[in-house]
Design a protein around this motif. Sequence first.
Motif, PDB file in Angstrom:
ATOM      1  N   PHE A  29     -55.446 -31.200 -70.202  1.00  0.00           N
ATOM      2  CA  PHE A  29     -56.792 -31.758 -70.156  1.00  0.00           C
ATOM      3  C   PHE A  29     -57.104 -32.377 -68.790  1.00  0.00           C
ATOM      4  O   PHE A  29     -58.254 -32.716 -68.526  1.00  0.00           O
ATOM      5  CB  PHE A  29     -56.956 -32.827 -71.225  1.00  0.00           C
ATOM      6  N   SER A  30     -56.122 -32.512 -67.958  1.00  0.00           N
ATOM      7  CA  SER A  30     -56.334 -33.149 -66.674  1.00  0.00           C
ATOM      8  C   SER A  30     -57.390 -32.405 -65.865  1.00  0.00           C
ATOM      9  O   SER A  30     -57.354 -31.182 -65.753  1.00  0.00           O
ATOM     10  CB  SER A  30     -55.024 -33.197 -65.898  1.00  0.00           C
ATOM     11  N   GLY A  31     -58.341 -33.145 -65.305  1.00  0.00           N
ATOM     12  CA  GLY A  31     -59.370 -32.551 -64.464  1.00  0.00           C
ATOM     13  C   GLY A  31     -60.500 -31.875 -65.210  1.00  0.00           C
ATOM     14  O   GLY A  31     -61.384 -31.287 -64.583  1.00  0.00           O
ATOM     15  N   ILE A 101     -65.116 -25.103 -61.879  1.00  0.00           N
ATOM     16  CA  ILE A 101     -64.418 -24.304 -60.872  1.00  0.00           C
ATOM     17  C   ILE A 101     -62.952 -24.720 -60.825  1.00  0.00           C
ATOM     18  O   ILE A 101     -62.680 -25.893 -60.531  1.00  0.00           O
ATOM     19  CB  ILE A 101     -65.044 -24.477 -59.468  1.00  0.00           C
ATOM     20  N   PRO A 102     -62.008 -23.790 -61.053  1.00  0.00           N
ATOM     21  CA  PRO A 102     -62.225 -22.474 -61.664  1.00  0.00           C
ATOM     22  C   PRO A 102     -62.691 -22.636 -63.103  1.00  0.00           C
ATOM     23  O   PRO A 102     -62.394 -23.624 -63.764  1.00  0.00           O
ATOM     24  CB  PRO A 102     -60.844 -21.823 -61.586  1.00  0.00           C
ATOM     25  N   TYR A 103     -63.435 -21.630 -63.567  1.00  0.00           N
ATOM     26  CA  TYR A 103     -64.071 -21.731 -64.878  1.00  0.00           C
ATOM     27  C   TYR A 103     -63.035 -21.829 -65.994  1.00  0.00           C
ATOM     28  O   TYR A 103     -62.044 -21.085 -66.034  1.00  0.00           O
ATOM     29  CB  TYR A 103     -64.966 -20.521 -65.125  1.00  0.00           C
TER      30      TYR A 103
END
Length: 117
Positions: A29-31, A101-103
């Motif tokens: 889940f980071s970011g 980004i990235p998707y």
Amino acid sequence: QVQLVESGGGLVQAGGSLRLSCAASGSTFSGKLLGWYRQAPGKQRELVARITSGGSTNYADSVKGRFTISRDNAKNTVDLQMNSLKPEDTAVYYCNAYRNIPYYNAWGQGTQVTVSS
């Protein structure tokens, strides 16, 4: 393979509380922007609450002051504490993890919350 699994749904009387939890496997889940959505029968899926990677939150007007979203990146979990539940909160609740980004865009399978009057 990325998988989000929700838990904690159930049947509760109006005025009661439930805590939903969503755990990720196969990813982190980071970011990512994490959110809880819900869909009632015959209605479109709607945003309930979301939390950014930095911890900023926003809520639907209908749940402000009653629901609290939180995240634990170390445990790869996002929770939704729901208090003062109302019958109109009845819906299937879904967690979502998103990054532009990235998707990246992943959904859980949903958990039913039913609030009786």
